[in-house]
Design a protein around this motif. Structure first.
Motif, PDB file in Angstrom:
ATOM      1  N   ARG A 218      68.274  57.960 -12.303  1.00 40.02           N
ATOM      2  CA  ARG A 218      66.974  58.179 -12.963  1.00 40.02           C
ATOM      3  C   ARG A 218      65.916  57.303 -12.309  1.00 40.02           C
ATOM      4  NH1 ARG A 218      69.742  61.593 -13.973  1.00 40.02           N
ATOM      5  NH2 ARG A 218      70.901  62.039 -15.875  1.00 40.02           N
ATOM      6  N   LEU A 219      65.807  57.409 -11.005  1.00 37.67           N
ATOM      7  CA  LEU A 219      64.878  56.575 -10.242  1.00 37.67           C
ATOM      8  C   LEU A 219      63.453  56.654 -10.792  1.00 37.67           C
ATOM      9  CD1 LEU A 219      64.301  54.880  -7.593  1.00 37.67           C
ATOM     10  CD2 LEU A 219      63.811  57.077  -6.500  1.00 37.67           C
ATOM     11  N   GLU A 220      63.007  57.859 -11.132  1.00 40.75           N
ATOM     12  CA  GLU A 220      61.610  58.031 -11.544  1.00 40.75           C
ATOM     13  C   GLU A 220      61.330  57.323 -12.863  1.00 40.75           C
ATOM     14  OE1 GLU A 220      64.007  60.067 -12.208  1.00 40.75           O
ATOM     15  OE2 GLU A 220      63.442  61.799 -13.396  1.00 40.75           O
ATOM     16  N   ASP A 221      62.288  57.386 -13.782  1.00 34.94           N
ATOM     17  CA  ASP A 221      62.093  56.722 -15.072  1.00 34.94           C
ATOM     18  C   ASP A 221      62.106  55.206 -14.894  1.00 34.94           C
ATOM     19  OD1 ASP A 221      62.047  59.226 -16.243  1.00 34.94           O
ATOM     20  OD2 ASP A 221      64.177  59.192 -16.755  1.00 34.94           O
ATOM     21  N   PHE A 222      63.007  54.734 -14.030  1.00 32.60           N
ATOM     22  CA  PHE A 222      63.035  53.297 -13.745  1.00 32.60           C
ATOM     23  C   PHE A 222      61.707  52.845 -13.150  1.00 32.60           C
ATOM     24  CE2 PHE A 222      63.407  50.186 -10.316  1.00 32.60           C
ATOM     25  CZ  PHE A 222      63.613  49.054 -11.081  1.00 32.60           C
ATOM     26  N   CYS A 223      61.208  53.575 -12.173  1.00 34.65           N
ATOM     27  CA  CYS A 223      59.953  53.186 -11.524  1.00 34.65           C
ATOM     28  C   CYS A 223      58.810  53.121 -12.534  1.00 34.65           C
ATOM     29  CB  CYS A 223      59.597  54.174 -10.409  1.00 34.65           C
ATOM     30  SG  CYS A 223      60.586  53.975  -8.916  1.00 34.65           S
ATOM     31  N   TRP A 224      58.797  54.064 -13.433  1.00 33.70           N
ATOM     32  CA  TRP A 224      57.698  54.127 -14.404  1.00 33.70           C
ATOM     33  C   TRP A 224      57.751  52.937 -15.370  1.00 33.70           C
ATOM     34  CZ3 TRP A 224      53.174  55.780 -14.262  1.00 33.70           C
ATOM     35  CH2 TRP A 224      52.406  55.950 -15.429  1.00 33.70           C
ATOM     36  N   ALA A 226      59.330  49.974 -14.664  1.00 30.05           N
ATOM     37  CA  ALA A 226      59.173  48.736 -13.896  1.00 30.05           C
ATOM     38  C   ALA A 226      57.729  48.509 -13.460  1.00 30.05           C
ATOM     39  CB  ALA A 226      60.092  48.761 -12.673  1.00 30.05           C
ATOM     40  N   THR A 227      56.959  49.577 -13.313  1.00 25.17           N
ATOM     41  CA  THR A 227      55.572  49.388 -12.892  1.00 25.17           C
ATOM     42  C   THR A 227      54.727  48.815 -14.037  1.00 25.17           C
ATOM     43  OG1 THR A 227      53.845  50.388 -11.518  1.00 25.17           O
ATOM     44  CG2 THR A 227      54.525  51.640 -13.455  1.00 25.17           C
ATOM     45  N   GLN A 228      55.247  48.934 -15.265  1.00 22.28           N
ATOM     46  CA  GLN A 228      54.510  48.430 -16.431  1.00 22.28           C
ATOM     47  C   GLN A 228      55.043  47.114 -16.975  1.00 22.28           C
ATOM     48  OE1 GLN A 228      53.606  51.952 -19.221  1.00 22.28           O
ATOM     49  NE2 GLN A 228      55.211  52.725 -17.879  1.00 22.28           N
ATOM     50  N   GLU A 229      56.296  46.794 -16.643  1.00 23.20           N
ATOM     51  CA  GLU A 229      56.935  45.592 -17.209  1.00 23.20           C
ATOM     52  C   GLU A 229      57.196  44.591 -16.090  1.00 23.20           C
ATOM     53  OE1 GLU A 229      57.229  45.378 -20.375  1.00 23.20           O
ATOM     54  OE2 GLU A 229      57.076  47.464 -21.019  1.00 23.20           O
ATOM     55  N   PRO A 230      56.464  43.485 -16.068  1.00 25.55           N
ATOM     56  CA  PRO A 230      56.598  42.559 -14.932  1.00 25.55           C
ATOM     57  C   PRO A 230      57.943  41.858 -14.845  1.00 25.55           C
ATOM     58  CG  PRO A 230      55.149  41.649 -16.625  1.00 25.55           C
ATOM     59  CD  PRO A 230      55.454  43.054 -17.035  1.00 25.55           C
ATOM     60  N   ASN A 231      58.745  41.923 -15.914  1.00 28.33           N
ATOM     61  CA  ASN A 231      60.054  41.256 -15.886  1.00 28.33           C
ATOM     62  C   ASN A 231      61.198  42.240 -15.635  1.00 28.33           C
ATOM     63  OD1 ASN A 231      59.391  42.318 -18.446  1.00 28.33           O
ATOM     64  ND2 ASN A 231      60.886  41.020 -19.483  1.00 28.33           N
ATOM     65  N   VAL A 232      60.872  43.430 -15.139  1.00 24.87           N
ATOM     66  CA  VAL A 232      61.906  44.403 -14.777  1.00 24.87           C
ATOM     67  C   VAL A 232      62.000  44.471 -13.255  1.00 24.87           C
ATOM     68  CG1 VAL A 232      62.549  46.854 -14.798  1.00 24.87           C
ATOM     69  CG2 VAL A 232      61.700  45.770 -16.886  1.00 24.87           C
ATOM     70  N   HIS A 233      63.206  44.289 -12.755  1.00 25.20           N
ATOM     71  CA  HIS A 233      63.465  44.264 -11.315  1.00 25.20           C
ATOM     72  C   HIS A 233      64.460  45.365 -10.967  1.00 25.20           C
ATOM     73  CE1 HIS A 233      61.877  40.006 -10.944  1.00 25.20           C
ATOM     74  NE2 HIS A 233      62.026  40.147 -12.253  1.00 25.20           N
ATOM     75  N   GLY A 234      64.564  45.672  -9.695  1.00 24.72           N
ATOM     76  CA  GLY A 234      65.515  46.686  -9.246  1.00 24.72           C
ATOM     77  C   GLY A 234      66.514  46.116  -8.264  1.00 24.72           C
ATOM     78  N   GLY A 235      67.799  46.349  -8.532  1.00 29.30           N
ATOM     79  CA  GLY A 235      68.849  45.966  -7.585  1.00 29.30           C
ATOM     80  C   GLY A 235      69.231  47.179  -6.750  1.00 29.30           C
ATOM     81  N   LEU A 236      69.394  46.969  -5.455  1.00 31.44           N
ATOM     82  CA  LEU A 236      69.615  48.097  -4.544  1.00 31.44           C
ATOM     83  C   LEU A 236      71.094  48.505  -4.395  1.00 31.44           C
ATOM     84  CD1 LEU A 236      67.031  47.311  -1.730  1.00 31.44           C
ATOM     85  CD2 LEU A 236      67.043  49.324  -3.209  1.00 31.44           C
ATOM     86  N   ALA A 237      71.969  47.940  -5.236  1.00 30.71           N
ATOM     87  CA  ALA A 237      73.373  48.352  -5.183  1.00 30.71           C
ATOM     88  C   ALA A 237      73.469  49.871  -5.274  1.00 30.71           C
ATOM     89  CB  ALA A 237      74.144  47.713  -6.336  1.00 30.71           C
TER      90      ALA A 237
ATOM     91  N   ARG B 210      60.646  64.627  -8.580  1.00 34.43           N
ATOM     92  CA  ARG B 210      61.220  65.583  -7.625  1.00 34.43           C
ATOM     93  C   ARG B 210      62.193  64.874  -6.673  1.00 34.43           C
ATOM     94  NH1 ARG B 210      60.424  66.013  -2.112  1.00 34.43           N
ATOM     95  NH2 ARG B 210      58.179  65.795  -2.351  1.00 34.43           N
ATOM     96  N   ILE B 211      61.799  63.706  -6.181  1.00 33.16           N
ATOM     97  CA  ILE B 211      62.665  62.950  -5.264  1.00 33.16           C
ATOM     98  C   ILE B 211      63.966  62.563  -5.955  1.00 33.16           C
ATOM     99  CG2 ILE B 211      62.877  60.686  -4.129  1.00 33.16           C
ATOM    100  CD1 ILE B 211      59.867  61.027  -3.371  1.00 33.16           C
ATOM    101  N   SER B 212      63.853  62.159  -7.215  1.00 32.13           N
ATOM    102  CA  SER B 212      65.026  61.743  -7.971  1.00 32.13           C
ATOM    103  C   SER B 212      65.998  62.912  -8.157  1.00 32.13           C
ATOM    104  CB  SER B 212      64.576  61.192  -9.321  1.00 32.13           C
ATOM    105  OG  SER B 212      65.621  60.520  -9.961  1.00 32.13           O
ATOM    106  N   VAL B 213      65.487  64.057  -8.587  1.00 28.99           N
ATOM    107  CA  VAL B 213      66.344  65.229  -8.831  1.00 28.99           C
ATOM    108  C   VAL B 213      66.997  65.679  -7.523  1.00 28.99           C
ATOM    109  CG1 VAL B 213      66.373  67.655  -9.538  1.00 28.99           C
ATOM    110  CG2 VAL B 213      65.014  66.002 -10.841  1.00 28.99           C
ATOM    111  N   GLU B 214      66.212  65.777  -6.462  1.00 29.47           N
ATOM    112  CA  GLU B 214      66.762  66.234  -5.184  1.00 29.47           C
ATOM    113  C   GLU B 214      67.783  65.243  -4.640  1.00 29.47           C
ATOM    114  OE1 GLU B 214      63.573  67.097  -2.463  1.00 29.47           O
ATOM    115  OE2 GLU B 214      62.944  68.878  -3.603  1.00 29.47           O
TER     116      GLU B 214
END
Lengths: 349, 243
Positions: A218-224, A226-237, B210-214
């Motif tokens: 759920r990359l898009e939900d995470f990005c959304w 994390a862009t609003q919460e300064p204490n949310v980070h992403g691990g690249l595992a 779109r990137i996530s789904v693909e």
């Protein structure tokens, strides 16, 4: 440390494991299914030269781990992020005592994070306090889809989870690494939903929440979030090895993360022993956004790579970085997209 | 209806399964290679499904298996249907539930609260968002004069009559968005549009969806090939989500 083209990189592998998935430690068929799933990840995403045999994959032990990380892998410091999986493995999947002993013997290069499960109630809280004292914990790894008797997962926003976060606050456990998994009750909902991270990050602004594998799938939900919460980070595992098999997709992941989350809140991880750090570090230093995507995503700079490969995690964990490997502190915005002007997608044409 | 309904063929069965979508990946299970085997004996059909990992979300696995059974039951000439999900950590639970036609709540019992409608809706919305981004990005490329800030004014009649637009229309219909020629393209799931200053960010967010789904679809396809050597011959290339 890794050196390339006159640039030197301080490397922190922010997510490693010392696991034991050998048959004698498998409690049931799920223990086998779990390591088989990991092995398929490994086999699917690794370069041919980096593939291990299935037997090698079941268990590595401390000596091999140190060789893979420190001798062959350029890693200056690595952080254990154990998964317990007590329903699948007799002595758990992550080997607590063995990993903790390694970290105690070599604190300059290894940090041991532990785990807790809020479904263990008061007894679990007492255990967390004891563990925090004995292990001098700065961080924990949570796996929300962990099976626990009749339950197959919990949410970070559950009342009991809040009790544990309050305890983390008291105990100086400031770094909460979160891994989302596929089963969570009720099964009506999306188990990978990251909305509960939004809740806890807002309610515990003094804790860092590192979302492992950058919220994938759920990359898009995470990005959304994390862009609003300064204490949310992403691990690249798990995101890292795409650099080899699907470099264009990896470029998109990095482009999205740098745009929404920014270069200061992304941490490199090999997810050892899923993959080894050596080839990932080499590939990442050499990596660049492909030319035909360059209008969509700006180039990844050397400074950004240095932050992601080690400086960000070093800062979070107070790991000493040699003077000559540091970067001056830059004033990045705390929240919001990093280059709003890029939202015009001029390059998408 | 004729009483002389012909016996279904394997092509009929695979055709029927072609309407079953992996909600998370927004592609038919037939293209993804999730159909492991089809066995026919007169009007009796037995289909086995497979997933990229043992631990694929059980709710999605159930949805696809249950949708498969529904699609096959509706196929003319079919008298008996068995659908089984192989090699999954919940195979026993799911296969028992399918055999008994227990429904989702009957299958998962205490683990189910309501039904899977909300989950389905969540992913239909994501599928729409991704299709919307594909259509609008294609339009930006084809018409350099269009500014991103103007995207909120683009209507369905501005889109070319092509597969990308057709795919968008199907995904709009799935979440109840109108198909009138003058309907706005850049809308959320409630059909609310975006002012010029908000349009670029709306497209940017849609792009990350779109990137996530693909990306998920690529990953799952790869894992299936690793787990089931030879399954690549059962996979069809992604149709750029124009199907």
């Amino acid at each position: 440390m890794y050196t390339k083209d006159g640039e030197r990189y301080f490397i922190v592998d922010a997510h490693i494991a010392l696991w034991d998935a050998r048959p004698e430690n498998q409690r049931n068929v799920h223990g086998k299914q779990f390591i088989d799933c990991f092995y398929d990840y490994h086999a699917n995403l690794s370069p041919e030269s980096e593939k291990w045999s299935y037997e090698e994959y079941l268990y590595q032990g401390g000596e091999r781990l140190k060789r893979d990380l420190f001798e062959d892998g350029y890693v200056d410091h690595a952080i254990f992020q154990p998964a317990h999986l007590g329903e699948f493995y007799v002595n758990g999947f992550g080997q607590t005592e063995e990993a903790f002993a390694l970290a105690q013997a070599d604190p300059g290069r290894l940090t041991y994070n532990h785990h807790f499960d809020p479904r263990n109630g008061e007894a679990g809280l007492d255990q967390l306090r004891a563990d925090a004292e004995r292990m001098n914990l700065k961080g924990v790894k949570l796996y929300t889809a962990e099976w626990h008797g009749e339950s197959r997962g919990y949410k970070l926003s559950d009342p009991w989870a809040y009790r544990y976060f309050e305890a983390c606050r008291e105990l100086g456990i400031t770094n909460i690494h979160v891994h989302k998994g596929p089963t969570i009750r009720p099964l009506d909902r999306d188990a990978f939903d990251v909305a509960d991270i939004d809740h806890v990050a807002s309610d515990f602004t003094d804790l860092n929440f590192v979302v492992e594998h950058v919220g994938l799938p759920r990359l898009e939900d995470f990005c959304w979030i994390a862009t609003q919460e300064p204490n949310v980070h992403g691990g690249l595992a798990v995101a890292m090895p795409f650099i080899h098999t699907r470099p264009r997709y990896f470029a998109q992941i990095m482009g999205e993360l740098l745009y929404w989350v920014g270069e200061d809140r992304i941490q490199f991880s090999s997810d050892y022993a899923l993959w080894t750090p050596r080839w990932l570090v080499e590939a990442f230093v050499d990596f660049q956004i492909p030319d035909d995507m360059s209008a969509e995503y700006g180039p990844i700079t050397t400074a950004q790579k240095k932050k992601i490969l080690g400086l960000n995690a070093a800062k979070m964990y107070g790991i000493e970085v040699p003077e000559e490997l540091r970067l001056p502190d830059a004033g990045e915005p705390a929240v919001g997209p990093r280059e709003p002007e890029r939202a015009d997608l001029a390059g998408a044409r | 209806m004729s009483t002389l309904t012909r016996v279904p063929t394997e092509a009929d069965v695979r055709g029927a399964l072609g309407v079953v979508i992996d909600p998370e990946l927004d592609e038919p299970i037939t293209d993804l290679g999730f159909v492991r085997s089809v066995a026919l004996d007169g009007g009796r059909v037995e289909v086995h499904l497979r997933m990229p990992t043992s631990f694929c979300s059980p709710n999605f696995a159930y949805l696809m298996a249950s949708d498969s059974k529904d699609a096959l039951t509706a196929l003319p000439g079919v008298t008996h249907v068995v659908v089984e999900l192989d090699d999954h950590h919940d195979s026993a639970i799911i296969n028992a539930g399918l055999a008994a036609d227990a429904g989702y709540r009957g299958t998962f019992k205490h683990e189910a609260e309501q039904d899977l409608d909300e989950l389905r809706t969540t992913f239909r919305r994501k599928a729409h968002t991704a299709a919307m981004e594909r259509a609008l990005t294609a339009l930006l490329r084809a018409r350099p004069a269009v500014q991103v800030t103007e995207l909120g004014t683009i209507r369905l009649w501005d889109l070319p009559d092509d597969a990308t637009t057709a795919a968008l229309l199907r995904r709009r219909a799935a979440i109840g968005l109108p198909d009138d020629a003058d309907a706005l393209v850049l809308v959320d799931h409630e059909n609310t549009g975006y002012a010029p200053d908000r349009a670029p960010m709306a497209l940017r967010r849609a792009r990350s969806t779109r990137i996530s789904v693909e990306g998920n679809a690529h990953f799952c396809r790869g894992l299936l090939r690793t787990r089931y050597p030879g399954s690549e011959k059962d996979q069809s290339p992604t149709k750029e989500h124009t199907s």
